[in-house]
Design a protein around this motif. Structure first.
Motif, PDB file in Angstrom:
ATOM      1  N   HIS A  76       0.914  -1.179   0.059  1.00 40.00           N
ATOM      2  CA  HIS A  76      -0.006   0.070   0.102  1.00 40.00           C
ATOM      3  C   HIS A  76       0.753   1.267  -0.190  1.00 40.00           C
ATOM      4  O   HIS A  76       0.731   2.080  -0.846  1.00 40.00           O
ATOM      5  N   TRP A  77       1.591   1.434   0.949  1.00 40.71           N
ATOM      6  CA  TRP A  77       2.420   2.468   1.292  1.00 40.71           C
ATOM      7  C   TRP A  77       3.760   2.394   0.484  1.00 40.71           C
ATOM      8  O   TRP A  77       3.924   3.785  -0.235  1.00 40.71           O
ATOM      9  N   PHE A  83      -1.661   5.947   2.098  1.00 39.05           N
ATOM     10  CA  PHE A  83      -1.375   6.083   3.638  1.00 39.05           C
ATOM     11  C   PHE A  83      -2.322   5.094   4.278  1.00 39.05           C
ATOM     12  O   PHE A  83      -3.325   5.950   4.892  1.00 39.05           O
ATOM     13  N   ASN A  84      -2.255   4.005   4.643  1.00 39.86           N
ATOM     14  CA  ASN A  84      -3.351   3.214   5.302  1.00 39.86           C
ATOM     15  C   ASN A  84      -2.818   2.973   6.586  1.00 39.86           C
ATOM     16  O   ASN A  84      -1.886   2.418   6.783  1.00 39.86           O
ATOM     17  N   ALA A 147      -5.788   8.833   5.249  1.00 36.72           N
ATOM     18  CA  ALA A 147      -5.216   8.211   6.424  1.00 36.72           C
ATOM     19  C   ALA A 147      -6.137   8.242   7.413  1.00 36.72           C
ATOM     20  O   ALA A 147      -6.428   7.243   8.135  1.00 36.72           O
ATOM     21  N   ARG A 264       2.415   6.114  -7.470  1.00 36.83           N
ATOM     22  CA  ARG A 264       3.402   6.595  -5.990  1.00 36.83           C
ATOM     23  C   ARG A 264       3.978   7.743  -6.587  1.00 36.83           C
ATOM     24  O   ARG A 264       4.057   9.014  -5.748  1.00 36.83           O
ATOM     25  N   SER A 328      10.458   1.978   3.358  1.00 36.10           N
ATOM     26  CA  SER A 328       9.420   1.835   2.454  1.00 36.10           C
ATOM     27  C   SER A 328       9.663   1.769   1.317  1.00 36.10           C
ATOM     28  O   SER A 328      10.784   2.295   0.755  1.00 36.10           O
TER      29      SER A 328
END
Length: 441
Positions: A76-77, A83-84, A147, A264, A328
């Protein structure tokens, strides 16, 4: 700090090797260093072979479960920029869906009594569908607003599981339920190892040939049968980590993965090139939620009992810390971050507490004020005793300190600086020391 940085830089160095070999070697280095530290201090503590193996098993177990969730969050991120911060909620959906599907029909609360495999798949599907419900309105938002929506959705899930209205409910003439705050009993995922160790999958039955071999080896080394059983389940988790790592690596190098990275970096540019960014984000969000549901099933669903309190928002924070430590956007960093977090920040402080208590007679004053007063009198033992006696509360301070140091020293994480190519092969020109550049690994 420079000396420590040099040690870590040498540790992370893998030479001129293919990417997958370099990553495997890097993970092996980190794990061996972590194991060596725990073994040495375990011997100092005077632990038996069973105690040392049990400690390493716990470290590996938590490292594996955190690596699973961190890999899902990285999709996801790290890959898509979503931004979960509702990770705990999607884990809860997976676990409770599996619990309702596999719980005994005559239990309290009752379930459907389906096989474990059906429950695992059903839990992943349920987490993906709930992710779809959350994604449809949330993906219209950006950054911080997204978020906030995911965090609120996670709390809605947890509080719904606590509600009395869902403690027991009827569907199609069947009485089901979540158990409310009392939790729910079901067929835990650790039961898969019982089929390998015991005849008929029952711990009251005789061991299978595999069980006789493992239990006999454990007796020879002085390792208890409970440690052997839990260790085998930890091996199952490690296999799942490897499988998820390979899956996400394949996704990263696929056309779908290249669209994720384009979103992204610049979603508007990706959309201008004709890419269906909203559809892609919904797909990847559902996939990530399904993997989070699987991680929750393997972790919180292992014991066969779960309560809503297992999915507090702090769990999401821990997963983010692990991802930040590793870096990340890197699957290898996600695995390493899970191991470092589990060893240094989760299992490390209680382990140090045991060492100090076993080798020093420290007093534990009632308050930090009393400890500081004694320190003014040049007596450090009360302050040490207070720290040792409050490790669980001080763990949050330790995590914060580690994050501050990491942001100053390596703001991208241990592997966040790496450039991951968009293609399955690296098409860039290798840099050399003469160019003043760094190689890609």
């Amino acid at each position: 700090m420079s000396a420590a940085g040099g040690v870590v830089k040498r540790l992370l160095a893998t030479g001129d090797r293919p990417r997958w070999q370099a990553d495997l070697l890097l993970i092996a280095k980190i794990v061996l260093v972590i194991y060596a530290v725990f073994v040495v201090f375990g011997l100092v503590l005077g632990l038996s072979v069973n105690g040392v193996v049990s400690t390493l098993r716990r470290v590996t177990y938590f490292a594996a479960v955190y690596a699973l969730v961190t890999l899902a969050l990285n999709l996801h991120w790290g890959y898509t920029g979503l931004f979960n911060i509702g990770v705990a909620g999607f884990m809860a959906v997976g676990v409770y869906s599996m619990a309702i599907l596999t719980a005994a029909p005559d239990g309290s609360p009752a379930g459907l009594g389906l096989p474990l495999g059906v429950g695992i798949v059903g839990g992943m599907v349920a987490a993906a569908l709930v992710g779809l419900v959350a994604a449809l309105p949330a993906l219209r938002l950006r950054a911080d607003y997204f978020a906030i929506v995911t965090l609120g959705f996670s709390e809605i899930v947890r509080l719904s599981l606590l509600s009395a209205s869902l403690r027991e409910f009827e569907i199609g003439g069947r009485l089901l339920g979540t158990g409310g705050g009392s939790g729910i009993n079901f067929t835990g995922t650790q039961s898969v190892v019982d089929w390998l160790l015991y005849t008929g999958g029952s711990r009251r039955a005789d061991p299978t040939p595999v069980g006789e071999l493992l239990f006999g080896l454990g007796d020879l080394l002085g390792i208890q049968s409970t440690v052997v059983r839990s260790g085998l389940y930890t091996v199952v988790l490690l296999v799942c980590v490897v499988g998820l790592y390979v899956l996400l690596s394949r996704i990263a190098y696929s056309p779908f993965g290249r669209v994720l990275k384009a979103i992204r970096e610049d979603e508007l540019a990706a959309r201008s090139l004709g890419k269906p960014t909203n559809r892609v984000k919904i797909k990847v969000f559902m996939l990530g939620c399904a993997l989070m549901g699987l991680a929750g099933i393997l972790w919180q669903g292992g014991r066969g009992f779960v309560t809503p309190e297992s999915f507090m928002p702090i769990l999401t924070f821990y997963v983010f810390v692990a991802l930040i430590i590793g870096g990340s956007g890197s699957n290898t960093g996600s695995v390493i971050g899970g191991f470092v977090f589990a060893a240094a920040l989760w299992e490390g402080p209680p382990f140090v507490q045991r060492i100090i208590r076993a080798n020093a007679d420290v007093r534990a004053p009632a308050t930090i004020y009393d400890a500081v007063i004694e320190l003014a009198a040049l007596d450090p033992l009360p302050l040490m005793g207070y720290v040792v006696g409050n490790v669980d509360q001080l763990r949050f301070m330790i995590v914060g300190l580690v994050l501050i140091v990491l942001m100053l020293w390596k703001p991208d994480g241990l592997l966040g600086h790496r450039t991951e190519t968009a293609a399955a092969i690296d098409l860039s020109r290798p840099s050399s020391p003469a160019d003043g550049g760094e190689t890609d690994e």
